[in-house]
Design a protein around this motif. Structure first.
Motif, PDB file in Angstrom:
ATOM      1  N   CYS A 126     -46.592 -23.392  14.567  1.00  0.00           N
ATOM      2  CA  CYS A 126     -45.417 -22.735  13.991  1.00  0.00           C
ATOM      3  C   CYS A 126     -45.854 -21.415  13.366  1.00  0.00           C
ATOM      4  O   CYS A 126     -46.886 -21.355  12.688  1.00  0.00           O
ATOM      5  CB  CYS A 126     -44.750 -23.609  12.929  1.00  0.00           C
ATOM      6  SG  CYS A 126     -43.319 -22.842  12.137  1.00  0.00           S
ATOM      7  N   LEU A 127     -45.090 -20.374  13.616  1.00  0.00           N
ATOM      8  CA  LEU A 127     -45.326 -19.072  12.978  1.00  0.00           C
ATOM      9  C   LEU A 127     -44.281 -18.888  11.880  1.00  0.00           C
ATOM     10  O   LEU A 127     -43.089 -18.999  12.127  1.00  0.00           O
ATOM     11  CB  LEU A 127     -45.195 -17.948  14.005  1.00  0.00           C
ATOM     12  CG  LEU A 127     -45.190 -16.515  13.451  1.00  0.00           C
ATOM     13  CD1 LEU A 127     -46.518 -16.183  12.765  1.00  0.00           C
ATOM     14  CD2 LEU A 127     -44.897 -15.502  14.565  1.00  0.00           C
ATOM     15  N   SER A 128     -44.743 -18.643  10.662  1.00  0.00           N
ATOM     16  CA  SER A 128     -43.811 -18.343   9.567  1.00  0.00           C
ATOM     17  C   SER A 128     -44.061 -16.917   9.086  1.00  0.00           C
ATOM     18  O   SER A 128     -45.211 -16.510   8.897  1.00  0.00           O
ATOM     19  CB  SER A 128     -43.960 -19.340   8.415  1.00  0.00           C
ATOM     20  OG  SER A 128     -45.260 -19.298   7.860  1.00  0.00           O
TER      21      SER A 128
ATOM     22  N   ASN B  63     -49.356 -20.475  11.653  1.00  0.00           N
ATOM     23  CA  ASN B  63     -49.769 -19.094  11.477  1.00  0.00           C
ATOM     24  C   ASN B  63     -48.777 -18.486  10.502  1.00  0.00           C
ATOM     25  O   ASN B  63     -47.565 -18.626  10.683  1.00  0.00           O
ATOM     26  CB  ASN B  63     -49.707 -18.307  12.789  1.00  0.00           C
ATOM     27  CG  ASN B  63     -50.740 -18.768  13.784  1.00  0.00           C
ATOM     28  OD1 ASN B  63     -51.696 -19.439  13.417  1.00  0.00           O
ATOM     29  ND2 ASN B  63     -50.558 -18.433  15.048  1.00  0.00           N
ATOM     30  N   THR B  64     -49.242 -17.837   9.466  1.00  0.00           N
ATOM     31  CA  THR B  64     -48.341 -17.265   8.460  1.00  0.00           C
ATOM     32  C   THR B  64     -48.622 -15.779   8.331  1.00  0.00           C
ATOM     33  O   THR B  64     -49.763 -15.367   8.108  1.00  0.00           O
ATOM     34  CB  THR B  64     -48.526 -17.961   7.104  1.00  0.00           C
ATOM     35  OG1 THR B  64     -48.272 -19.364   7.260  1.00  0.00           O
ATOM     36  CG2 THR B  64     -47.555 -17.400   6.076  1.00  0.00           C
TER      37      THR B  64
ATOM     38  N   TYR C 168     -49.550  -7.468  17.360  1.00  0.00           N
ATOM     39  CA  TYR C 168     -49.459  -8.803  16.761  1.00  0.00           C
ATOM     40  C   TYR C 168     -48.590  -9.713  17.617  1.00  0.00           C
ATOM     41  O   TYR C 168     -48.920 -10.888  17.838  1.00  0.00           O
ATOM     42  CB  TYR C 168     -48.889  -8.711  15.342  1.00  0.00           C
ATOM     43  CG  TYR C 168     -48.857 -10.055  14.640  1.00  0.00           C
ATOM     44  CD1 TYR C 168     -49.971 -10.518  13.944  1.00  0.00           C
ATOM     45  CD2 TYR C 168     -47.736 -10.873  14.704  1.00  0.00           C
ATOM     46  CE1 TYR C 168     -49.958 -11.755  13.307  1.00  0.00           C
ATOM     47  CE2 TYR C 168     -47.711 -12.114  14.081  1.00  0.00           C
ATOM     48  CZ  TYR C 168     -48.829 -12.544  13.380  1.00  0.00           C
ATOM     49  OH  TYR C 168     -48.819 -13.784  12.776  1.00  0.00           O
TER      50      TYR C 168
ATOM     51  N   THR D 245     -49.861 -13.184  19.381  1.00  0.00           N
ATOM     52  CA  THR D 245     -49.217 -14.435  18.983  1.00  0.00           C
ATOM     53  C   THR D 245     -48.584 -15.135  20.171  1.00  0.00           C
ATOM     54  O   THR D 245     -48.598 -16.376  20.264  1.00  0.00           O
ATOM     55  CB  THR D 245     -48.153 -14.165  17.898  1.00  0.00           C
ATOM     56  OG1 THR D 245     -48.757 -13.447  16.818  1.00  0.00           O
ATOM     57  CG2 THR D 245     -47.591 -15.469  17.353  1.00  0.00           C
TER      58      THR D 245
ATOM     59  N   ILE E  83     -46.831 -21.311  20.366  1.00  0.00           N
ATOM     60  CA  ILE E  83     -45.926 -21.280  19.223  1.00  0.00           C
ATOM     61  C   ILE E  83     -44.652 -22.037  19.596  1.00  0.00           C
ATOM     62  O   ILE E  83     -43.887 -21.612  20.456  1.00  0.00           O
ATOM     63  CB  ILE E  83     -45.584 -19.837  18.804  1.00  0.00           C
ATOM     64  CG1 ILE E  83     -46.865 -19.047  18.501  1.00  0.00           C
ATOM     65  CG2 ILE E  83     -44.636 -19.841  17.609  1.00  0.00           C
ATOM     66  CD1 ILE E  83     -47.633 -19.549  17.309  1.00  0.00           C
TER      67      ILE E  83
ATOM     68  N   LEU F 226     -40.579 -20.910  15.137  1.00  0.00           N
ATOM     69  CA  LEU F 226     -40.685 -19.669  14.358  1.00  0.00           C
ATOM     70  C   LEU F 226     -39.784 -19.813  13.136  1.00  0.00           C
ATOM     71  O   LEU F 226     -38.627 -20.220  13.238  1.00  0.00           O
ATOM     72  CB  LEU F 226     -40.231 -18.463  15.184  1.00  0.00           C
ATOM     73  CG  LEU F 226     -40.052 -17.146  14.411  1.00  0.00           C
ATOM     74  CD1 LEU F 226     -41.405 -16.615  13.936  1.00  0.00           C
ATOM     75  CD2 LEU F 226     -39.342 -16.097  15.256  1.00  0.00           C
TER      76      LEU F 226
END
Length: 784
Positions: A175-177, A193-194, A209, A213, A218, A221
């Motif tokens: 998960c990307l935050s 990933n933060t 980026y 990513t 992922i 999001l």
């Protein structure tokens, strides 16, 4: 599904150690997020109509942990344990980031029946939750984030959400935050990933980026946005399979609804709420029994006004201005005031029509009729902020004082004071057309009565209740809700029923009003009813957000802009400008329209120096210099001001100091009251606007330290220019930073009264932007 949500929700609350507190807003967010996760939708933007900075970090952690818990729940039981291990968590030293025994893992040995055998003689049943890892991934890394996540693992076990071992692979199911701003403090967890987004990131850095990513797995999001922290680049919003954008607003509002938007109404975030989500205020149309002449001139005035296509921000339709006309000033003075407040309109032929309206309404004196009908009136005044404030402040204060003279028991409150008067009955709201404000006020106190005189209501916008209904139902009936909102069909049915009833009632009211003035055979078509753009009034942070969505940053086409001041600009479409709408915001050349007031961002600094704004703001304004002479023109002025709250031990002292005839006045006798509340009462009585009120106070009580006063103004200007804050003058971060400059120089003000530095900072920022000279667009063309 409800059972699963409740278990996930309880797990996350326990992990955050707030299971006893249980903020209801988290349950609201969690249910919408869960319904989205189990739906076929790929993107959801959830708008909350309430912002509490104290809950910001809790909300962010809650959503991130909810996402992680859901992903762990979806994992299949492990069938092959070869090469796996447990993290030697109880041996981990957080300060040194190492293990006391030197061993980071507890390795898998074998499976024996319903038991898993691990090194160090550790035995675990197969029917209990157990997070296991690939040895090559965790043997030398991921220790701290895994340690941070163990509280969640414990909660999952306690709540029996998962009853089998699961394999955590750090390369999959991520998960990307994304968030922005200094307010956010977050923990790092596994499978995350933060990114703390910085608006200074170049387009190349954003693209790089995004590319990096997108190479990873992922799945989810999460983006968090909140007031003045919503400028996360759109390129980052399409990463992942399930994209959740949590957008926190200070109140319910929207503009240009998107297909993936769910905009919650205030009623939807209240616990144990049984009200319908849509509320319509009770309009009390005040019958003034005005004459036929008023009916005839006002029934056509709006059409005539619209023909001029005045800028709706700098020259709004004068509905409130007309509302405030009263006999406390001669009708000739009201006409002169209008020409000052609306200088562009004063140059047009329509000014003759306006003069007649002012004279007729002055004679009507509707305020006297209103105040005589109410025993103990509590009036909630129209919210005048931003561009409208300078135009309406004097007329509003005149109206207040006139009503107070007629009935000393009248109580005036504003939007910031509503919470203190929720138990008051029969509060009358004088703001009938500010749609967003009306909806949000109703959410606090649903029995407000909106009072509006018939001559304004029927001749400006008799369909306002219809527009209030639609503004609330549009987000409720956005198609995405059909998939994830159990109340969608019910709300759709209620809307059709409410709409038909409302249309019939409004038509009936219009017909009855017109028949009073011998208008027969009236046909009213609902299709011809349009909402007035100026009745949707946004706050500064809202205007910034909605404008950013429209900005065409890639527009490199050249535009030629001619202004009514005679200046011609040839600029690219993405050239940054400051534009004056309800507030001052940042935009670009390609967004300009005829009539807009703007200044190039690159010209602001030179304009400040050229116009000597720092010197100007450091002096007592011209509107204040002769205030003592103005007071002398009123008989028994102290008695009048005393009724408004002014209080001195001896009236003779006040009259000697502050009431001076013109023949006796000299600048060495100029003095301001030390108490700012007394000075405010005098300014409101004389029609001195609030910016000049504060500017005069600062200049007078800091007059022996003029250089330091100039330094404060220059420091605040430099702060705004360096950080592009001029378009965010209501930003709490800016106000706090500006107030520090005042706090550091508090000793220069020769006044014993406690000084509210934030209040002064707000005033300085408002004065600064008001003094900048803007250009008005006469013509704009695309040269390509």
């Amino acid at each position: 599904m409800e059972v699963i949500f409740n278990k996930i929700h309880d797990v996350v609350l326990e992990t955050l150690e707030i299971q006893d507190n249980r903020p209801y807003i988290l349950e609201v967010i969690g249910k919408w997020y869960y319904n989205f996760l189990i739906s076929s939708q790929e993107k959801l933007t959830l708008y909350l109509p309430s912002y509490d900075e104290k809950l910001l970090n809790i909300i962010y952690d809650y959503v991130r942990l909810f996402s992680l818990t859901y992903r762990l729940l979806k994992k299949n039981p492990v069938s092959n344990f070869e090469g796996t291990c447990l993290l030697n968590i109880f041996d981990y030293n957080t300060k040194r980031n190492n293990f006391s025994s030197g061993k980071s893992t507890i390795d898998f040995v074998k499976k024996s029946g319903n038991f898993l055998i691990w090194s160090d003689n550790i035995v675990v049943e197969t029917n209990r939750f157990l997070p296991i890892f690939r040895k090559e991934q965790i043997e030398n890394s991921h220790w701290r984030i895994t340690y941070n996540t163990f509280k969640l693992f414990k909660s999952i076990s306690n709540q029996r959400l998962i009853n089998h071992p699961i394999l955590i692979d750090f390369n999959f199911d991520l998960c990307l935050s994304i968030h922005t701003g200094e307010q956010i403090r977050y923990y790092e967890y596994i499978l995350f990933n933060t990114l703390k987004y910085n608006s200074d990131m170049s387009l190349e850095e954003v693209i790089e980026y995004e590319d990096e990513t997108c190479k990873q797995d992922i799945v989810n999001l999460i983006t968090l946005k909140y007031p003045y922290h919503k400028n996360i680049h759109d390129y980052l919003s399409n990463i992942g399979k399930k994209k959740f954008d949590l957008n926190i607003n200070s109140r319910f509002c929207y503009n240009n609804l998107q297909e993936h938007d769910i905009i919650l109404l205030p009623e939807e975030i209240k616990p144990n709420n049984t009200n319908l989500p849509v509320l319509i205020p009770d309009f009390k149309i005040f019958e003034t029994n005005h004459n036929l002449e008023i009916f005839e001139i006002l029934s056509s005035f709006k059409v005539h006004w619209n023909e001029y296509e005045f800028n709706k921000f700098t020259n709004p339709f004068p509905k409130y201005w007309f509302l405030f006309i009263n006999p406390s000033l001669p009708k000739e003075d009201w006409f002169e005031m209008f020409k000052i407040d609306y200088p562009i309109v004063a140059e047009k032929p329509i000014i003759n029509e306006i003069k007649k309206i002012i004279y007729l309404l002055h004679e009507l004196d509707w305020g006297k009729q209103l105040i005589n009908d109410i025993k103990k009136p509590v009036l909630l005044l129209p919210e005048i902020k931003g561009t409208r404030k300078k135009k309406l402040e004097k007329s509003l204060n005149s109206f207040k004082h006139y009503l107070h003279d007629l009935n000393s028991r009248v109580l005036f409150i504003d939007n910031n004071e509503i919470d203190y008067y929720l138990n008051e009955k029969n509060i009358l709201l004088l703001d009938a057309f500010n749609i967003i404000n009306l909806v949000n006020i109703l959410s606090k106190k649903s029995d407000f009565n909106v009072i509006i005189p018939d001559f304004i209501y029927f001749n400006y916008q008799p369909w306002i209740k219809y527009h209030i209904l639609n503004y609330q139902y549009e987000p409720l009936l956005n198609p995405i809700r059909e998939d994830i909102d159990a109340q969608f069909s019910n709300n759709k049915e209620k809307y059709q029923k409410s709409k038909l009833e409302l249309i019939q009632n409004i038509k009936k009211d219009i017909i009855n009003y017109r028949r009073k003035y011998k208008q027969e055979n009236i046909e009213i078509e609902i299709e011809n009813v349009n909402i007035e753009g100026e009745d949707i009034i946004f706050y500064n942070d809202e205007e910034i957000e909605f404008n950013n969505k429209e900005k065409k940053e890639s527009d490199n086409k050249e535009y030629i802009v001619n202004t009514i001041q005679g200046i011609e600009y040839v600029e690219k479409g993405n050239t940054t400008i400051l534009i004056r709408k309800n507030t001052l915001i940042s935009s670009c050349i390609s967004q300009l329209n005829i009539g807009d007031d703007f200044i190039l961002q690159s010209e602001v600094s030179s304009a400040i120096s050229r116009d000597k704004l720092v010197d100007k703001l450091s002096k007592v304004p011209d509107s204040v210099i002769e205030f003592q002479i103005q007071l002398s023109k009123y008989d028994n002025v102290y008695n009048t001001l005393e009724k408004l709250g002014l209080e001195y031990i001896h009236s003779r002292y006040f009259n000697q100091k502050y009431v001076i005839d013109s023949k006796d006045f000299s600048l060495d006798k100029f003095i301001l009251p030390k108490k700012k509340e007394h000075w405010k009462i005098i300014c409101e009585f004389l029609g001195i606007n609030s910016n000049d009120m504060f500017q005069a106070w600062i200049a007078h009580y800091g007059r022996k330290h003029l250089n330091e006063i100039k330094k404060i103004y220059k420091q605040i200007y430099d702060l705004c220019l360096k950080n592009n804050y001029l378009s965010e003058i209501e930003n709490p971060d800016l106000i706090s930073k500006a107030s520090i400059y005042i706090e550091n120089n508090i000793s220069i003000f020769e006044n014993d009264e406690e000084i509210n530095t934030k209040e002064i900072a707000k005033s300085i920022l408002s004065s600064m932007t008001n003094e900048i000279n803007f250009q008005e667009v006469k013509e704009i063309k695309n040269l390509n």
